[in-house]
Design a protein around this motif. Structure first.
Motif, mmCIF file in Angstrom:
data_model
loop_
_atom_site.group_PDB
_atom_site.id
_atom_site.type_symbol
_atom_site.label_atom_id
_atom_site.label_comp_id
_atom_site.label_asym_id
_atom_site.label_seq_id
_atom_site.Cartn_x
_atom_site.Cartn_y
_atom_site.Cartn_z
ATOM 1 N N GLU A 162 0.782 14.460 3.981
ATOM 2 C CA GLU A 162 0.985 15.213 2.749
ATOM 3 C C GLU A 162 -0.049 16.335 2.686
ATOM 4 O O GLU A 162 -1.245 16.096 2.832
ATOM 5 C CB GLU A 162 0.831 14.269 1.545
ATOM 6 C CG GLU A 162 1.031 14.959 0.204
ATOM 7 C CD GLU A 162 0.930 13.991 -0.991
ATOM 8 O OE1 GLU A 162 0.583 12.813 -0.788
ATOM 9 O OE2 GLU A 162 1.203 14.442 -2.118
ATOM 10 N N VAL A 200 -1.850 6.078 2.608
ATOM 11 C CA VAL A 200 -0.803 5.229 2.035
ATOM 12 C C VAL A 200 -0.180 4.418 3.177
ATOM 13 O O VAL A 200 0.302 4.992 4.158
ATOM 14 C CB VAL A 200 0.267 6.079 1.311
ATOM 15 C CG1 VAL A 200 1.381 5.184 0.782
ATOM 16 C CG2 VAL A 200 -0.362 6.863 0.163
ATOM 17 N N HIS A 248 1.892 7.601 4.964
ATOM 18 C CA HIS A 248 1.353 8.953 5.134
ATOM 19 C C HIS A 248 -0.129 8.951 4.819
ATOM 20 O O HIS A 248 -0.662 7.984 4.293
ATOM 21 C CB HIS A 248 2.079 9.964 4.233
ATOM 22 C CG HIS A 248 1.793 9.858 2.761
ATOM 23 N ND1 HIS A 248 2.502 9.038 1.918
ATOM 24 C CD2 HIS A 248 0.869 10.480 1.971
ATOM 25 C CE1 HIS A 248 2.042 9.180 0.676
ATOM 26 N NE2 HIS A 248 1.053 10.030 0.682
ATOM 27 N N HIS A 271 -5.896 8.536 -6.635
ATOM 28 C CA HIS A 271 -5.811 7.439 -5.663
ATOM 29 C C HIS A 271 -6.315 7.882 -4.296
ATOM 30 O O HIS A 271 -6.037 8.982 -3.854
ATOM 31 C CB HIS A 271 -4.409 6.829 -5.576
ATOM 32 C CG HIS A 271 -3.306 7.757 -5.183
ATOM 33 N ND1 HIS A 271 -2.655 8.572 -6.061
ATOM 34 C CD2 HIS A 271 -2.713 7.978 -3.983
ATOM 35 C CE1 HIS A 271 -1.703 9.255 -5.441
ATOM 36 N NE2 HIS A 271 -1.715 8.928 -4.160
ATOM 37 N N HIS A 313 -6.179 10.777 0.773
ATOM 38 C CA HIS A 313 -5.743 9.401 0.561
ATOM 39 C C HIS A 313 -4.897 8.901 1.720
ATOM 40 O O HIS A 313 -4.311 9.690 2.466
ATOM 41 C CB HIS A 313 -5.075 9.195 -0.804
ATOM 42 C CG HIS A 313 -3.766 9.901 -1.037
ATOM 43 N ND1 HIS A 313 -3.527 10.677 -2.143
ATOM 44 C CD2 HIS A 313 -2.599 9.910 -0.352
ATOM 45 C CE1 HIS A 313 -2.295 11.145 -2.120
ATOM 46 N NE2 HIS A 313 -1.694 10.699 -1.049
ATOM 47 N N TYR A 373 5.378 17.337 2.461
ATOM 48 C CA TYR A 373 5.050 16.348 3.481
ATOM 49 C C TYR A 373 5.604 16.835 4.814
ATOM 50 O O TYR A 373 6.761 17.280 4.880
ATOM 51 C CB TYR A 373 5.693 14.994 3.173
ATOM 52 C CG TYR A 373 5.104 14.212 2.027
ATOM 53 C CD1 TYR A 373 4.978 14.767 0.751
ATOM 54 C CD2 TYR A 373 4.711 12.894 2.211
ATOM 55 C CE1 TYR A 373 4.470 14.023 -0.301
ATOM 56 C CE2 TYR A 373 4.208 12.134 1.159
ATOM 57 C CZ TYR A 373 4.087 12.710 -0.095
ATOM 58 O OH TYR A 373 3.593 11.970 -1.141
ATOM 59 N N MET A 391 -2.917 11.934 3.066
ATOM 60 C CA MET A 391 -2.913 13.212 2.340
ATOM 61 C C MET A 391 -4.239 13.912 2.539
ATOM 62 O O MET A 391 -5.292 13.283 2.481
ATOM 63 C CB MET A 391 -2.677 12.946 0.848
ATOM 64 C CG MET A 391 -2.475 14.166 -0.049
ATOM 65 S SD MET A 391 -3.950 15.121 -0.560
ATOM 66 C CE MET A 391 -5.011 13.874 -1.271
HETATM 67 FE FE LIG Z 1 0.453 10.898 -1.261
#
Ligand SMILES: [Fe+2]
Length: 322
Positions: free
Chosen positions: A253, A147, A202, A188, A145, A243, A204
């Motif tokens: 992450e 962000v 970030h 997500h 993901h 992280y 992931m």
């Molecule tokens: Fe995350």
């Protein structure tokens, strides 16, 4: 039909060798092309999942989202233009660079470059991780993901939700707005933090084995200042993760055990529990906001808030499936 996964991410950086060491040494990606101006990395059978280019411009070079059908590119192109976005068709040269059949390019309301692509190229040779891991959880769930920080969250929300068709998983409104979106079963694939800043908060990547994360955590702790959030577990997607500071300042992450949802029945909802059940101590923050977040998870713990013990346990599901 529609957008089905986060396919790839691109970063601008002049710290090419730091990115090489970080992405292959800690994240365990496979370093591919090494040139003065670009590094590319694999995470699975796809020819490319992450690229880092040394050129002027914002840190976020591109977010690549995969569409199911080639006709989706025209469909979204028309929708985006109707919504006021400037849409360009990717040239053959750019499609080759991205290892995809075709793509369109536009910017979101905060000016982040978004690419929608069709038909990514697969590598003919097997994925070889940069350190021994059991591989990444990708496939239909996508790369992981992303962000983003957000300035114009009031414009970004309808843009991603109503124009691009991302589905809200959940959201929090205090201390700042935070929206999570799914495009497949991963809880997500995208989120935005209304922090008033721009660019990556970030991204992931999810490892198949908890030990892959733990062994990376050991490596990260050997590097002065590398750990940004200690090991912890998130309340909404149940991700167990730490992280790391990337060479470009934003975080990456390193996760395991993320929750799968059923998009057909999922209802978006507001969350109040705070970001983590435990851990995720934010070493990079000053004491005051750090203490506030710590109190939120102590409160969550005191109220017995935790992930279901058996449901959504990927390890157990893996055992049952096996
Ligand atoms: Fe995350």
């Amino acid at each position: 039909m529609g957008i089905i996964a986060l396919g790839y991410l691109g970063i601008r950086s002049d710290r090419m060798s730091d990115w090489h060491d970080f992405a292959s040494g800690l994240l365990a990606m496979q370093a591919m092309d090494v040139t003065k101006a670009a590094r590319t990395f694999r995470m699975d059978d796809r020819r490319q999942r992450l690229f880092v280019v040394d050129e002027a411009g914002p840190v976020l070079a591109a977010m690549g989202w995969e569409v199911a059908e080639k006709s989706d590119l025209d469909h979204f192109g028309a929708r985006l233009e109707a919504a006021g976005a400037m849409v360009r068709r990717g040239t053959r040269a750019l499609a080759d660079q991205r290892f995809v059949e075709d793509l369109i390019i536009f910017e979101d309301p905060d000016g982040n470059r978004v690419e929608l692509f069709f038909n990514p190229m697969r590598a003919s040779d097997p994925f070889v991780p940069g350190r021994p891991i059991s591989g990444f959880r990708t496939g239909a769930l996508g790369m992981g993901h992303a962000v983003l920080h957000a300035v114009r969250i009031d414009a970004l929300l309808p843009f991603y939700r109503d124009v691009l068709g991302f589905h809200v998983s959940d959201y929090g409104l205090t201390p700042y707005p935070l929206y999570f979106f799914h495009v497949n079963e991963r809880h997500h694939s995208f989120a935005m933090v209304g922090s008033g800043q721009i660019g990556f908060h970030h991204f992931m990547v999810e490892f198949r084995n908890l030990d892959d994360v733990g062994q990376g955590y050991d490596l990260a702790q050997l590097q002065e200042g590398r750990v940004a959030y200690t090991l912890g577990r998130h309340t909404n997607d149940y991700m167990t993760s730490f992280y790391a500071h990337s060479p470009s300042g934003f975080f990456v992450e390193n996760g395991w055990g993320g929750r799968l949802i059923d998009p057909a029945t999922w209802e978006p909802h507001e969350t109040f529990a705070g970001p983590s059940f435990w851990g995720h101590e934010r070493l990079y923050l000053p004491e005051e906001p750090r203490a506030r977040l710590r109190q939120m998870r102590l409160d969550a713990a005191a109220h017995g808030i935790r992930a279901p013990a058996v449901a959504d346990c990927p390890w157990l599901y893996g055992q049952l499936a096996g």
